[in-house]
Design a protein around this motif. Structure first.
Motif, PDB file in Angstrom:
ATOM      1  N   SER A  84      44.154  27.311  35.861  1.00 52.68           N
ATOM      2  CA  SER A  84      45.499  27.136  35.325  1.00 52.68           C
ATOM      3  C   SER A  84      46.000  28.337  34.532  1.00 52.68           C
ATOM      4  N   ASP A  85      45.121  29.017  33.810  1.00 52.97           N
ATOM      5  CA  ASP A  85      45.546  30.159  32.999  1.00 52.97           C
ATOM      6  C   ASP A  85      46.145  31.277  33.844  1.00 52.97           C
ATOM      7  N   ILE A  86      45.613  31.472  35.038  1.00 54.79           N
ATOM      8  CA  ILE A  86      46.162  32.489  35.934  1.00 54.79           C
ATOM      9  C   ILE A  86      47.585  32.119  36.332  1.00 54.79           C
ATOM     10  N   TYR A  87      47.785  30.842  36.664  1.00 53.68           N
ATOM     11  CA  TYR A  87      49.112  30.377  37.055  1.00 53.68           C
ATOM     12  C   TYR A  87      50.099  30.495  35.898  1.00 53.68           C
ATOM     13  N   ALA A  88      49.641  30.192  34.684  1.00 47.53           N
ATOM     14  CA  ALA A  88      50.531  30.254  33.525  1.00 47.53           C
ATOM     15  C   ALA A  88      51.041  31.669  33.262  1.00 47.53           C
ATOM     16  N   MET A  89      50.254  32.668  33.621  1.00 48.14           N
ATOM     17  CA  MET A  89      50.674  34.062  33.434  1.00 48.14           C
ATOM     18  C   MET A  89      51.583  34.548  34.560  1.00 48.14           C
ATOM     19  N   GLY A  90      51.787  33.710  35.575  1.00 47.95           N
ATOM     20  CA  GLY A  90      52.600  34.099  36.717  1.00 47.95           C
ATOM     21  C   GLY A  90      51.822  34.793  37.806  1.00 47.95           C
ATOM     22  N   GLY A  91      50.476  34.710  37.742  1.00 43.66           N
ATOM     23  CA  GLY A  91      49.626  35.477  38.644  1.00 43.66           C
ATOM     24  C   GLY A  91      49.163  34.731  39.877  1.00 43.66           C
ATOM     25  N   GLU A  92      48.456  35.466  40.716  1.00 41.30           N
ATOM     26  CA  GLU A  92      47.846  34.945  41.940  1.00 41.30           C
ATOM     27  C   GLU A  92      46.331  34.974  41.777  1.00 41.30           C
ATOM     28  N   VAL A  93      45.663  33.861  42.051  1.00 42.60           N
ATOM     29  CA  VAL A  93      44.206  33.790  41.923  1.00 42.60           C
ATOM     30  C   VAL A  93      43.547  34.567  43.057  1.00 42.60           C
ATOM     31  N   LEU A  94      42.516  35.363  42.716  1.00 49.13           N
ATOM     32  CA  LEU A  94      41.768  36.115  43.719  1.00 49.13           C
ATOM     33  C   LEU A  94      40.400  35.485  43.976  1.00 49.13           C
ATOM     34  N   PHE A  95      39.564  35.402  42.931  1.00 48.34           N
ATOM     35  CA  PHE A  95      38.221  34.849  43.105  1.00 48.34           C
ATOM     36  C   PHE A  95      37.730  34.269  41.789  1.00 48.34           C
ATOM     37  N   ALA A  96      36.614  33.558  41.866  1.00 49.25           N
ATOM     38  CA  ALA A  96      36.056  32.917  40.676  1.00 49.25           C
ATOM     39  C   ALA A  96      34.537  32.933  40.729  1.00 49.25           C
ATOM     40  N   LYS A 204      49.155  25.339  40.618  1.00 42.88           N
ATOM     41  CA  LYS A 204      49.524  26.327  41.638  1.00 42.88           C
ATOM     42  C   LYS A 204      50.935  26.085  42.182  1.00 42.88           C
ATOM     43  N   TYR A 205      51.267  24.832  42.429  1.00 42.72           N
ATOM     44  CA  TYR A 205      52.518  24.516  43.122  1.00 42.72           C
ATOM     45  C   TYR A 205      53.725  24.723  42.200  1.00 42.72           C
ATOM     46  N   ALA A 206      53.595  24.280  40.951  1.00 40.51           N
ATOM     47  CA  ALA A 206      54.666  24.526  39.982  1.00 40.51           C
ATOM     48  C   ALA A 206      54.812  26.019  39.724  1.00 40.51           C
ATOM     49  N   ALA A 207      53.692  26.744  39.675  1.00 40.69           N
ATOM     50  CA  ALA A 207      53.731  28.188  39.418  1.00 40.69           C
ATOM     51  C   ALA A 207      54.424  28.927  40.552  1.00 40.69           C
ATOM     52  N   GLU A 208      54.159  28.511  41.781  1.00 38.79           N
ATOM     53  CA  GLU A 208      54.814  29.147  42.927  1.00 38.79           C
ATOM     54  C   GLU A 208      56.331  28.970  42.853  1.00 38.79           C
ATOM     55  N   LYS A 209      56.776  27.794  42.402  1.00 41.03           N
ATOM     56  CA  LYS A 209      58.211  27.538  42.300  1.00 41.03           C
ATOM     57  C   LYS A 209      58.837  28.339  41.158  1.00 41.03           C
ATOM     58  N   MET A 210      58.146  28.418  40.025  1.00 39.46           N
ATOM     59  CA  MET A 210      58.759  29.055  38.860  1.00 39.46           C
ATOM     60  C   MET A 210      58.964  30.557  39.054  1.00 39.46           C
TER      61      MET A 210
END
Length: 340
Positions: A84-96, A204-210
């Motif tokens: 979630s923290d990646i999405y909150a910054m407006g970013g795209e997740v790469l790996f974990a 992820k879905y809300a972040a993509e929209k925002m």
């Protein structure tokens, strides 16, 4: 041996309180690297490191002990929370990378199911699992260290709300209260199911929209509850005016608050906000919802006023509980950070 019985606390409710953390972090020796665009000094959601004109890395880590009986469900929730923290910054997740603590005496089938649940969420996020680290411990714990990317010019901070902005919350509140009711064996199956579905839901879905709208600030609402995260967004620069009647609330969570089901983390959040907010106009039950620790909670967005309705409608297509909950105002010296 029962999986959940190993744990004394769980989810984001197990977080060290904001008062305690602030004092510890202020005493750390600091090395300044000009490429570190976002560090821990601003209480933002993740670290951001500048690589090139087009690319910055986002890095975050999150883990906790279980708050649900089913190990696979726990894995999904922990992974969704860490991403979630990646999405909150407006970013795209790469790996974990997996982070695992597990009792040596506990059946390894539980560990297998935890990891499977986490992998399911990484697949949904289209993020690679790149390894991890595991140790034996007295309690099971699981989470992820997550790396993402973003254009350095498009970073969304948690403390850059602008006067006139509209506040949107993308998930309903009440996860901590419902889990307290579950532990007390007074929660309905419907309330428990609703809380689990909310916790498993990727932001992820809300972040993509925002990303398609003028979002001036964003944070995810987790263990510090809505009010502490909102106070971080206000950051002494603006005042957030929140309409408690507009808050999305999980089924039966308000009822459990009326029945005085509270959490230790919620009390820590209340203590942190003491003297910073006037709660006299808010019922005790609603106060508990405002301080309630959210495991894998939603995004709190501060959106330009001329785009807020369109942004909300876009988010509601996949996250229908999302709602406008308030506004951002100019702050005068005698105003609190948050007005309810």
């Amino acid at each position: 041996m029962d999986f959940l019985s190993q744990c004394t606390s769980g989810g984001c409710g197990a977080k060290i309180g904001p008062n305690e953390l602030a004092g510890l972090l202020n005493e750390l020796p600091v090395f300044t690297d000009e490429r570190l665009l976002v560090g821990f000094d601003s209480s933002d959601d993740a670290a951001v490191y500048h690589l090139s004109e087009e690319t910055a890395l986002i890095s975050t880590v999150d883990f906790f002990s279980p708050m649900v009986e089913d190990p696979k469900t726990f894995g999904r929730i922990a992974a969704a929370n860490a991403l979630s923290d990646i999405y909150a910054m407006g970013g795209e997740v790469l790996f974990a990378l997996n982070l695992v603590c597990f009792p040596e005496t506990l059946d390894k089938k539980y560990l297998s199911e935890i990891l499977y649940g986490g992998a399911e969420k990484l697949k949904e996020a289209q993020a690679s699992l790149a390894g991890g680290h595991s140790i034996y411990d007295h309690e099971p714990k699981y989470g992820l260290a997550v790396t993402g990317k973003i254009d350095p010019q498009k970073i969304i901070h948690n403390n850059t709300a602008q006067p006139g902005d509209i506040l949107i919350l993308t998930k309903a509140l009440g996860v901590g209260l419902i889990q307290a009711a579950v532990r007390g064996q007074v929660a309905s199956k419907e309330a428990e199911k609703a809380a689990i579905q909310s916790m498993e839901r990727l932001n992820k879905y809300a972040a993509e929209k925002m990303r398609k709208f003028s979002v001036h600030a964003c944070t995810d609402v987790t263990g510090f509850g809505l009010l502490v995260h909102a106070a971080e967004m206000a950051d002494t620069k603006v005042t957030l005016v929140i309409d408690t009647e507009q808050l999305p609330v999980l089924p039966e969570a308000y009822h459990y608050a009326e029945e005085f089901l509270a959490t230790a983390a919620g009390e820590r959040n209340r203590q942190f906000m003491a003297g910073k907010i006037d709660l006299t106009s808010v019922s005790p039950a609603y106060q508990e919802l405002l301080f309630d620790p959210q495991t894998s909670g939603g995004l709190l967005l501060s959106v330009a006023p001329d785009q807020a309705e369109a942004c909300l409608k876009a988010i509601q297509k996949e996250d229908p509980v999302a709602a406008i909950i308030g506004t951002v105002c100019e702050r005068t010296m005698d105003q609190p950070l948050i007005i309810l």
